[in-house]
Motif scaffolding. Structure first.
Motif, PDB file in Angstrom:
ATOM      1  N   VAL A 198      21.977  16.907 -94.114  1.00 22.87           N
ATOM      2  CA  VAL A 198      21.196  15.682 -94.016  1.00 22.87           C
ATOM      3  C   VAL A 198      22.159  14.527 -93.828  1.00 22.87           C
ATOM      4  CG1 VAL A 198      19.521  14.178 -95.147  1.00 22.87           C
ATOM      5  CG2 VAL A 198      19.395  16.652 -95.467  1.00 22.87           C
ATOM      6  N   GLU A 199      21.838  13.690 -92.881  1.00 23.39           N
ATOM      7  CA  GLU A 199      22.673  12.534 -92.581  1.00 23.39           C
ATOM      8  C   GLU A 199      21.771  11.317 -92.472  1.00 23.39           C
ATOM      9  OE1 GLU A 199      25.272  10.948 -88.767  1.00 23.39           O
ATOM     10  OE2 GLU A 199      25.308  13.073 -89.275  1.00 23.39           O
ATOM     11  N   GLY A 200      22.109  10.263 -93.206  1.00 22.83           N
ATOM     12  CA  GLY A 200      21.279   9.071 -93.228  1.00 22.83           C
ATOM     13  C   GLY A 200      22.094   7.815 -93.075  1.00 22.83           C
TER      14      GLY A 200
ATOM     15  N   ALA B 223      14.602  24.088-100.862  1.00 18.81           N
ATOM     16  CA  ALA B 223      13.805  23.640-102.008  1.00 18.81           C
ATOM     17  C   ALA B 223      14.055  22.174-102.343  1.00 18.81           C
ATOM     18  CB  ALA B 223      14.103  24.526-103.216  1.00 18.81           C
ATOM     19  N   ASP B 224      15.290  21.713-102.170  1.00 18.84           N
ATOM     20  CA  ASP B 224      15.628  20.319-102.494  1.00 18.84           C
ATOM     21  C   ASP B 224      15.462  19.370-101.317  1.00 18.84           C
ATOM     22  OD1 ASP B 224      16.316  21.187-105.017  1.00 18.84           O
ATOM     23  OD2 ASP B 224      18.417  21.526-104.484  1.00 18.84           O
ATOM     24  N   LEU B 225      15.170  19.884-100.134  1.00 21.10           N
ATOM     25  CA  LEU B 225      15.086  19.018 -98.957  1.00 21.10           C
ATOM     26  C   LEU B 225      13.987  17.964 -99.074  1.00 21.10           C
ATOM     27  CD1 LEU B 225      16.019  18.360 -96.066  1.00 21.10           C
ATOM     28  CD2 LEU B 225      14.397  20.066 -95.248  1.00 21.10           C
ATOM     29  N   PRO B 226      12.756  18.282 -99.503  1.00 20.54           N
ATOM     30  CA  PRO B 226      11.722  17.233 -99.558  1.00 20.54           C
ATOM     31  C   PRO B 226      12.084  16.074-100.475  1.00 20.54           C
ATOM     32  CG  PRO B 226      10.720  19.412 -99.685  1.00 20.54           C
ATOM     33  CD  PRO B 226      12.191  19.611 -99.840  1.00 20.54           C
ATOM     34  N   ILE B 227      12.564  16.374-101.686  1.00 21.34           N
ATOM     35  CA  ILE B 227      12.867  15.303-102.629  1.00 21.34           C
ATOM     36  C   ILE B 227      14.054  14.478-102.156  1.00 21.34           C
ATOM     37  CG2 ILE B 227      14.326  16.780-104.051  1.00 21.34           C
ATOM     38  CD1 ILE B 227      11.910  14.029-105.276  1.00 21.34           C
ATOM     39  N   ILE B 228      15.024  15.124-101.506  1.00 19.29           N
ATOM     40  CA  ILE B 228      16.180  14.384-101.005  1.00 19.29           C
ATOM     41  C   ILE B 228      15.773  13.442 -99.879  1.00 19.29           C
ATOM     42  CG2 ILE B 228      18.338  14.648 -99.712  1.00 19.29           C
ATOM     43  CD1 ILE B 228      18.970  17.064-101.405  1.00 19.29           C
ATOM     44  N   LEU B 229      14.958  13.927 -98.957  1.00 20.00           N
ATOM     45  CA  LEU B 229      14.523  13.066 -97.859  1.00 20.00           C
ATOM     46  C   LEU B 229      13.645  11.931 -98.346  1.00 20.00           C
ATOM     47  CD1 LEU B 229      13.734  15.675 -95.054  1.00 20.00           C
ATOM     48  CD2 LEU B 229      15.667  14.113 -95.173  1.00 20.00           C
ATOM     49  N   LEU B 230      12.767  12.205 -99.301  1.00 22.67           N
ATOM     50  CA  LEU B 230      11.918  11.135 -99.825  1.00 22.67           C
ATOM     51  C   LEU B 230      12.740  10.086-100.548  1.00 22.67           C
ATOM     52  CD1 LEU B 230       8.816  13.127-101.108  1.00 22.67           C
ATOM     53  CD2 LEU B 230       8.975  11.671 -99.100  1.00 22.67           C
ATOM     54  N   GLN B 231      13.710  10.506-101.326  1.00 22.49           N
ATOM     55  CA  GLN B 231      14.581   9.535-101.989  1.00 22.49           C
ATOM     56  C   GLN B 231      15.373   8.721-100.966  1.00 22.49           C
ATOM     57  OE1 GLN B 231      16.971  11.796-104.721  1.00 22.49           O
ATOM     58  NE2 GLN B 231      15.355  11.935-106.265  1.00 22.49           N
ATOM     59  N   GLN B 232      15.760   9.387 -99.885  1.00 25.72           N
ATOM     60  CA  GLN B 232      16.512   8.670 -98.869  1.00 25.72           C
ATOM     61  C   GLN B 232      15.626   7.647 -98.157  1.00 25.72           C
ATOM     62  OE1 GLN B 232      19.201  11.166 -96.860  1.00 25.72           O
ATOM     63  NE2 GLN B 232      19.350   9.900 -95.036  1.00 25.72           N
TER      64      GLN B 232
END
Length: 549
Positions: free
Chosen positions: A406-408, A436-445
């Motif tokens: 993931v890159e932001g 499993a952690d992708l949704p929460i990481i993207l939402l936090q981002q």
């Protein structure tokens, strides 16, 4: 005694008899020549029809002739050679098929006829085990098309098609045989490589013309050879009940059940089996044919790029790794689509990578033009002009094989939070995570990017504000602190990002990083809901008269 001299009438009678006899002989001879000319004309027409069709076939197929066979059988001795051994890679030895040589004969009408043994053409079949509901729709359509072709060919034979139609039918038959030979060679090479040990694929079942393979992502696939006449009518026994593989009728009344089956297949991540069936054939063609033509450029390695040279993969390994990546990337895409559907101000953009084991998407958040217009009016009024406010943020998700990165842009530097510098911004963050952690990481981002945008807007209009990872703290006139907190929840069906308003007297220490919002609303904690960017900007402007500048 001497014969008496004939009288004139006797001479004329003998001459008439002799002339009539000769005339009858000439008439029989003319009749014979006429019959021979008609037969020769028919023979010439038959030969012209045959060799004309043969010349047309020779433009696309390799036509050869056995003169000894022609002399022994009385036939022309022509045959079509479908085995092109000059194009094969010397390192790959493939058996010539029994259908490599097809004899050419005359039919009853003198037309070219190609004799192919019945039930000899087999086609390659690729299946996902356990996803029959998605594949049987295609199978039902193929069955109808096959039946239609059989009916049309029967009607054409009854109507005695002309030469052009016969040549076209012969071309179609040769293409079918050529495709069957190609599929047999693909299956042969895949069978050889499946018997070798590999980390990306395991051979779990083998029968005649049937392979069952287990790949990553918990998927099982089957590769088989089916008779062309039975490809769309029967299924290979692969450990499943026949009721699971029934074809779906065209007049399906319960469309909701059909959609539910397709959604289940989508959740499993299974891609289109037809596309991967073609991809396996394309890999074989690149590996055996194209690479043999140009070994120096090695187009197969250019297809697999640096991963092939690093891992020294064969066709089956690369195919199974591409298949596992496709299943995994479909699961990632399903998660991204689910997040975007519940976050209205985020758009999902898919990027072509031109690589079978790499996928890329971008989550883009763009500030609406209405907000930018209001912001430009505020700046023109001369209130403040601290810095330019960005109008677009993005987060990029790249999947290589089965790893996610993931890159932001414009994310808050989390290390700066613990160093007492929450205002420090990292231009680009790049890290890896699992599914499993992708949704929460993207939402936090995304929530962090919204907080950053609000922070920049607040500084633009002259509000004293400090930002945290997922919150903005406004200093009110009476020393109180009002915090606008973003709460992310991937399981929330109404929206993934909700907003809370928290009040603090400025004396007690507030938990900024992870405020406890599970206890619900209170006097100092109000739930604002799932707000859009317009409502968030309006809420920000409401703090202009409440905050001390």
């Amino acid at each position: 005694m001497t014969r008496p001299k004939q009288l004139p009438n006797e001479l004329l009678s003998d001459l008439a008899v002799s002339t009539a006899t000769k005339l009858q002989c000439f008439w029989h001879l003319g009749k014979y020549f006429k019959q021979s000319a008609a037969a020769l004309e028919k023979q010439v027409a038959r030969e012209a029809r045959f060799y004309g069709a043969l010349i047309r076939l020779q433009q696309n197929w390799k036509v050869k002739r056995h003169r000894l066979v022609a002399a022994a059988s009385g036939n022309a001795g022509f045959f079509i050679d479908l085995f092109y051994n000059t194009l094969y890679d010397t390192s790959v030895s493939l058996r010539p098929s029994s259908m490599s040589t097809i004899p050419i004969e005359h039919d009853a009408a003198g037309m070219l006829a190609v004799n192919v043994p019945p039930n000899s053409c087999r086609s390659l079949r690729f299946e996902f085990l356990g996803s029959h509901s998605a594949n049987n729709v295609r199978r039902s359509g193929e069955t109808n098309m096959h039946a239609f072709s059989e009916d049309s060919s029967t009607e054409t034979n009854k109507e005695h098609a002309n030469d052009d139609e016969c040549v076209r039918k012969t071309h179609s038959l040769l293409r079918e045989v050529h495709r069957a030979i190609f599929d047999e060679q693909v299956f042969e090479l895949v069978s050889r490589e499946a018997c070798n040990s590999s980390l990306s694929v395991n051979l779990t079942g083998i029968q005649e013309n049937y392979l069952r393979l287990s790949i990553n992502q918990g998927a099982s696939v089957s590769i088989s050879l089916l008779l062309s006449s039975q490809d769309n009518k029967t299924d290979i026994v692969s450990g499943t009940n026949s009721s699971e593989t029934e074809t779906i009728p065209s007049e399906l009344s319960d469309w909701s059940k059909f959609r539910e089956g397709k959604d289940n297949v989508k959740k499993l991540g299974f891609p289109n089996r037809i596309s991967f069936e073609i991809y396996l054939q394309q890999l074989f063609h690149e590996y055996v044919f194209v690479r043999a033509k140009d070994k120096t450029s090695s187009s197969f390695r250019s297809l697999i790029s640096g991963q092939q040279s690093k891992d020294n993969l064969n066709i089956l390994d690369h195919f199974c790794m591409s298949l596992a990546h496709s299943i995994f990337s479909n699961k990632v895409l399903s998660e991204l689509e689910s997040l975007v559907c519940r976050t209205p101000y985020v758009q999902l953009i898919s990027h072509p990578t031109w690589h079978s084991r790499t996928s890329s998407w971008t989550l883009s958040m763009k500030v609406p033009q209405s907000i930018l217009h209001v912001g430009s009016q505020i700046l023109s009024s001369g209130i403040s002009n601290v810095k330019n406010v960005r109008s677009q943020f993005w987060s990029k998700v790249v999947v290589i094989d089965e790893s996610i990165s993931v890159e932001g842009v414009g994310d808050l530097n989390v290390v700066g939070l613990f160093n007492g510098k929450p205002e420090s911004i990292c231009p680009i963050n790049r890290y890896e995570c699992d599914l499993a952690d992708l949704p929460i990481i993207l939402l936090q981002q995304v929530a962090s990017q919204v907080i950053q945008w609000l922070h920049e807007e607040a500084l633009t209009v002259g509000i004293k504000v400090t930002r945290d990872f997922l919150s903005l703290a406004f200093e009110l006139d009476h020393g109180e602190i009002a915090s606008l907190v973003a709460h992310v929840d991937p399981e929330d069906t109404r929206g993934c990002i909700s907003w809370w308003l928290m009040m603090d007297d400025g004396i007690t220490e507030n938990h900024k990083l992870h405020p406890d919002l599970s206890i619900g609303e209170s006097e100092s904690r109000k739930f604002l809901g799932h707000l859009s960017l317009d409502v968030l900007y309006s809420t920000l402007l409401d703090f202009v008269n409440l905050c001390s500048c």
